[in-house]
Design a protein around this motif. Structure first.
Motif, PDB file in Angstrom:
ATOM      1  N   UNK A  78      39.900  40.914  35.337  1.00 33.58           N
ATOM      2  CA  UNK A  78      38.929  40.315  36.134  1.00 33.58           C
ATOM      3  C   UNK A  78      38.571  40.442  37.423  1.00 33.58           C
ATOM      4  N   UNK A  79      37.454  40.549  37.976  1.00 33.39           N
ATOM      5  CA  UNK A  79      37.127  41.029  39.618  1.00 33.39           C
ATOM      6  C   UNK A  79      37.816  39.932  40.182  1.00 33.39           C
ATOM      7  N   UNK A  80      38.318  40.216  41.358  1.00 29.43           N
ATOM      8  CA  UNK A  80      39.097  39.366  42.561  1.00 29.43           C
ATOM      9  C   UNK A  80      38.094  38.414  43.013  1.00 29.43           C
ATOM     10  N   UNK A  81      36.762  38.590  43.195  1.00 28.29           N
ATOM     11  CA  UNK A  81      35.931  37.612  43.737  1.00 28.29           C
ATOM     12  C   UNK A  81      35.799  36.660  42.715  1.00 28.29           C
ATOM     13  N   UNK A  82      35.723  36.951  41.440  1.00 27.53           N
ATOM     14  CA  UNK A  82      35.442  35.684  40.436  1.00 27.53           C
ATOM     15  C   UNK A  82      36.908  34.938  40.482  1.00 27.53           C
TER      16      UNK A  82
END
Length: 140
Positions: free
Chosen positions: A33-37
């Motif tokens: 999963x994307x770090x920002x998410x």
């Protein structure tokens, strides 16, 4: 992908912190999963669980917080419920209103609404459910 996890914690900051890390660890270990998410989810969980601890359960360590975390496909849905009396979300003032802009609190629900992909409250106001779309990291 599908995963469900239910757990109950005591109303302490230590257990709130452990619960946040448990949910984040599940997501990180489950998918790329994307770090920002991940950051958004951590912030949302922290805010809602601390609200349950402080406002809902009045910092009473004998009261519980119930957490249900579900991942289905690319969507995370988390329900958090405390043993407090609840609140009327319609009475929560806007933190961006000129009269409230300098207040040091009152931004939590606003923040959660803006970071999540959906939020709802039960009629009593002692349970909140939020949704977050799990975007994967882009391949380089």
């Amino acid at each position: 992908m599908k995963m469900t996890n239910n757990f109950i914690i005591k109303s302490t900051l230590t257990e709130v912190d452990q619960a946040v890390h448990s949910v984040i660890d599940e997501i990180v270990n489950f998918e790329n999963i994307d770090d920002e998410i991940i950051f958004d989810i951590k912030l949302i969980l922290s805010e809602l669980l601390v609200n349950s601890l402080i406002h809902g359960n009045k910092k009473d360590p004998d009261k519980k917080i119930f957490i249900e975390s579900n991942i289905t496909g690319d969507e995370l849905i988390v329900k958090i419920e405390d043993e407090g009396r609840g609140f009327d979300r319609n009475l929560v003032e806007s933190p961006v209103a000129p009269i409230n802009i300098t207040k040091i609190s009152g931004r939590g629900i606003f923040l959660v609404k803006n970071l999540s992909d959906g939020i709802s409250f039960n009629p009593a106001g002692n349970a909140v459910t939020f949704k977050k779309i799990l975007k994967k990291k882009e391949s380089v």
